[in-house]
Design a protein around this motif. Structure first.
Motif, PDB file in Angstrom:
ATOM      1  N   ASP A 134      22.708  -3.941 -20.163  1.00  0.00           N
ATOM      2  CA  ASP A 134      23.171  -5.603 -19.939  1.00  0.00           C
ATOM      3  C   ASP A 134      23.865  -6.076 -21.255  1.00  0.00           C
ATOM      4  O   ASP A 134      24.853  -6.729 -21.181  1.00  0.00           O
ATOM      5  CB  ASP A 134      22.119  -6.342 -19.484  1.00  0.00           C
ATOM      6  CG  ASP A 134      21.457  -6.009 -17.913  1.00  0.00           C
ATOM      7  OD1 ASP A 134      22.321  -5.386 -17.294  1.00  0.00           O
ATOM      8  OD2 ASP A 134      20.394  -6.204 -17.691  1.00  0.00           O
ATOM      9  N   ALA A 150      27.232  -4.703 -21.501  1.00  0.00           N
ATOM     10  CA  ALA A 150      28.140  -5.524 -20.556  1.00  0.00           C
ATOM     11  C   ALA A 150      28.507  -6.673 -20.910  1.00  0.00           C
ATOM     12  O   ALA A 150      29.718  -7.017 -20.820  1.00  0.00           O
ATOM     13  CB  ALA A 150      27.484  -5.326 -19.177  1.00  0.00           C
ATOM     14  N   TRP A 151      27.662  -7.763 -21.154  1.00  0.00           N
ATOM     15  CA  TRP A 151      28.096  -9.155 -21.574  1.00  0.00           C
ATOM     16  C   TRP A 151      28.948  -9.062 -22.976  1.00  0.00           C
ATOM     17  O   TRP A 151      29.725 -10.143 -23.087  1.00  0.00           O
ATOM     18  CB  TRP A 151      26.843  -9.791 -21.494  1.00  0.00           C
ATOM     19  CG  TRP A 151      26.258 -10.047 -20.049  1.00  0.00           C
ATOM     20  CD1 TRP A 151      25.323  -9.484 -19.447  1.00  0.00           C
ATOM     21  CD2 TRP A 151      26.930 -10.855 -19.058  1.00  0.00           C
ATOM     22  NE1 TRP A 151      25.061  -9.788 -18.058  1.00  0.00           N
ATOM     23  CE2 TRP A 151      26.222 -10.757 -18.043  1.00  0.00           C
ATOM     24  CE3 TRP A 151      28.130 -11.663 -18.949  1.00  0.00           C
ATOM     25  CZ2 TRP A 151      26.420 -11.390 -16.615  1.00  0.00           C
ATOM     26  CZ3 TRP A 151      28.154 -12.499 -17.742  1.00  0.00           C
ATOM     27  CH2 TRP A 151      27.581 -12.351 -16.951  1.00  0.00           C
ATOM     28  N   CYS A 201      32.860  -3.930 -12.239  1.00  0.00           N
ATOM     29  CA  CYS A 201      31.970  -4.610 -11.388  1.00  0.00           C
ATOM     30  C   CYS A 201      32.015  -3.825  -9.687  1.00  0.00           C
ATOM     31  O   CYS A 201      31.423  -3.617  -8.981  1.00  0.00           O
ATOM     32  CB  CYS A 201      32.157  -5.888 -11.180  1.00  0.00           C
ATOM     33  SG  CYS A 201      31.687  -7.090 -12.775  1.00  0.00           S
ATOM     34  N   SER A 253      26.285  -4.274 -13.636  1.00  0.00           N
ATOM     35  CA  SER A 253      24.960  -4.851 -13.594  1.00  0.00           C
ATOM     36  C   SER A 253      24.071  -4.167 -12.631  1.00  0.00           C
ATOM     37  O   SER A 253      24.728  -3.702 -11.503  1.00  0.00           O
ATOM     38  CB  SER A 253      25.029  -6.447 -13.237  1.00  0.00           C
ATOM     39  OG  SER A 253      23.691  -6.902 -13.143  1.00  0.00           O
ATOM     40  N   ARG A 254      22.740  -4.264 -12.875  1.00  0.00           N
ATOM     41  CA  ARG A 254      22.202  -3.725 -11.834  1.00  0.00           C
ATOM     42  C   ARG A 254      21.923  -4.790 -10.329  1.00  0.00           C
ATOM     43  O   ARG A 254      21.357  -4.344  -9.463  1.00  0.00           O
ATOM     44  CB  ARG A 254      20.585  -3.413 -12.430  1.00  0.00           C
ATOM     45  CG  ARG A 254      20.397  -2.409 -13.406  1.00  0.00           C
ATOM     46  CD  ARG A 254      19.088  -2.517 -14.056  1.00  0.00           C
ATOM     47  NE  ARG A 254      19.163  -1.385 -15.116  1.00  0.00           N
ATOM     48  CZ  ARG A 254      19.576  -1.688 -16.493  1.00  0.00           C
ATOM     49  NH1 ARG A 254      19.915  -2.830 -16.576  1.00  0.00           N
ATOM     50  NH2 ARG A 254      19.491  -0.736 -17.321  1.00  0.00           N
ATOM     51  N   ASN A 255      22.189  -6.044 -10.828  1.00  0.00           N
ATOM     52  CA  ASN A 255      22.206  -6.859  -9.711  1.00  0.00           C
ATOM     53  C   ASN A 255      23.638  -7.041  -9.115  1.00  0.00           C
ATOM     54  O   ASN A 255      24.593  -7.264  -9.601  1.00  0.00           O
ATOM     55  CB  ASN A 255      21.853  -8.222 -10.448  1.00  0.00           C
ATOM     56  CG  ASN A 255      21.736  -9.333  -9.273  1.00  0.00           C
ATOM     57  OD1 ASN A 255      22.468  -9.567  -8.652  1.00  0.00           O
ATOM     58  ND2 ASN A 255      20.509 -10.226  -9.590  1.00  0.00           N
ATOM     59  N   GLU A 296      27.431  -8.572 -10.106  1.00  0.00           N
ATOM     60  CA  GLU A 296      28.630  -8.035 -10.012  1.00  0.00           C
ATOM     61  C   GLU A 296      29.715  -8.535  -9.180  1.00  0.00           C
ATOM     62  O   GLU A 296      30.809  -8.758  -9.905  1.00  0.00           O
ATOM     63  CB  GLU A 296      28.457  -6.443  -9.561  1.00  0.00           C
ATOM     64  CG  GLU A 296      27.773  -5.768 -10.719  1.00  0.00           C
ATOM     65  CD  GLU A 296      27.461  -4.208 -10.147  1.00  0.00           C
ATOM     66  OE1 GLU A 296      27.819  -3.527 -11.166  1.00  0.00           O
ATOM     67  OE2 GLU A 296      27.339  -4.048  -9.110  1.00  0.00           O
TER      68      GLU A 296
END
Length: 440
Positions: free
Chosen positions: A116, A119-120, A166, A172-174, A178
């Protein structure tokens, strides 16, 4: 990404014949051969070679005379092609018994892990670099605007790569996060997220497959011969304007509901609504604050810069005279993804702003690899499968090869140049051949 010109920019010009899906494409090169003294041929790898005997001398007169190999399994020949086309390396053919899973299994598990923070951080890089670009556009004198547009167009390409991750479920795991981030990242590009995702998934599933791949194809000769007007449009599109061809793909493929399955329609409509809302609110605000000239300066020119990279990355990754497109009954997944995809190094600032999208071979081996892990995955592939990989550093000879040779599909040569088929109408290609630098 970019698709065949006849199915995109000039789609509105009327129907044209569809190529037969049963066409077969043959390998570009034949196996190496060796001749015996006389008229018999010894095929390399043959289990039952035939020899000529002299009755007079009663001795074996088998003198193997090598012919210069023209096959992809000749290192010397591949080196010659690499030099001619502007590549650092052209990979040797991947054996047919190698499966895509065999390649994936050699990759370290950590390259598939979602981080994360990384990614961010990529989001922060893109937002910051894009804001800096807009600031430069607002402050620099007019003669420096092209540099500001180049920076800003490259920076906004990073937004595309974030949305791209995405779409591949590698951000993301969420999954809700995404979808939201992907939709927002695509908005400045006026790209509907879900339609693009559906078509891009097909590109990965059928890379370099004739008809089915949704990225660039060679031109079909039937299309080229349809009409003089379409022929001239194709020549310009696959020649001087090739680095903006993705605009046609964007316009035709992503806003037509008829191109999607009923099960996809709801998500497609949501994405289209988001894009139209952005256009309805964002564009008038830009015009209200800066005028039409401001809209051109702050949005249109960076958007054209983004499409330059979208088109360039796509054609460099998947277009080369030695890389074949194959019909579905001949297509081999591992060969297409490892052998048929090109790694290309660009100046480091471009790779940073574009989040290493040019490290493309591992992305085609598995789209689940996040962009920030592509370099580690590429290093692993080089260690285990390096001799099969196509690699280049961006150079003028590479671009010139693609733009002046990779035109019309031919089952034996892969591509035939427009100049061969219609020399009198191919002045744009002749012009490119004369004016484009030829150094690698």
């Amino acid at each position: 990404m970019a698709c065949r010109l006849a199915d995109s920019v000039f789609h509105f010009m009327g129907p044209h014949p569809k190529p037969s899906g049963s066409r077969r494409i043959l390998a570009h090169c034949s196996p190496g051969r060796y001749y015996l003294k006389g008229e018999r041929l010894l095929q390399k790898g043959s289990r039952n070679p035939q020899f000529l005997f002299s009755k007079r001398n009663k001795v074996l007169q088998a003198v193997a005379v090598p012919i210069v190999p023209t096959s992809a399994d000749s290192a010397e020949y591949r080196n010659q092609l690499a030099e001619r086309y502007g590549f650092k390396q052209i990979g040797e053919p991947l054996p047919e018994n190698i499966k895509l899973k065999d390649i994936i299994d050699t990759l370290p598990k950590k390259v598939f892990e979602i981080d994360d923070v990384k990614a961010w951080r990529s989001v922060l890089i893109s937002v910051t670099s894009y804001a800096l670009g807009l600031f430069m556009i607002s402050k620099v004198p007019w003669y420096l605007l092209p540099l500001a547009w180049a920076w800003t167009g490259t920076a906004v390409t990073g937004f595309f790569v974030i949305g791209h991750d995405c779409a591949h479920k590698s951000f993301s795991r969420n999954k809700l996060v995404e979808d939201i981030v992907g939709t927002l990242a695509f908005l400045p590009l006026i790209y509907p997220y879900e339609p693009w995702r559906f078509k891009h998934d097909q590109h990965h599933a059928k890379t370099n497959m004739l008809c089915e791949d949704t990225a660039w194809h060679p031109v079909w000769k039937e299309e080229f011969d349809t009409s003089p007007v379409l022929r001239k449009a194709i020549i310009y599109g696959y020649g001087p304007f090739r680095t903006w061809m993705s605009i046609g793909h964007w316009l035709i493929w992503h806003f037509n509901l008829n191109k999607f399955r009923p099960s996809e329609a709801k998500r497609v409509k949501i994405s289209l609504a988001c894009v139209f809302a952005f256009m309805a609110i964002g564009w008038p605000l830009i015009i209200f604050k800066t005028g039409i000239v401001g809209w051109i300066k702050f949005w249109l020119m960076p958007w054209l810069g983004y499409h330059f990279w979208m088109s360039t990355f796509t054609m460099v990754h998947h277009s080369a005279p030695h890389i074949p497109f194959k019909s579905s009954n001949e297509w081999h997944a591992a060969q297409a993804q490892l052998n048929g995809t090109v790694h290309c190094d660009y100046p480091r600032w471009i790779e940073i702003l574009c989040h290493d999208i040019s490290v493309h071979v591992p992305h085609h081996i598995s789209s689940r690899i996040p962009s920030y892990n592509l370099r580690a995955a590429h290093k692993s592939l080089q260690e285990n499968w390096g001799k099969y990989m196509n690699e280049a550093s961006w150079n003028w000879r590479l671009m010139k090869t693609i733009m002046t040779i990779c035109h019309v599909y031919d089952k034996e040569q892969n591509y035939i140049s427009f100049e061969q088929l219609a020399p009198k109408e191919s002045q744009p290609i002749t012009f490119l051949r004369k004016v484009m630098p030829d150094y690698a």
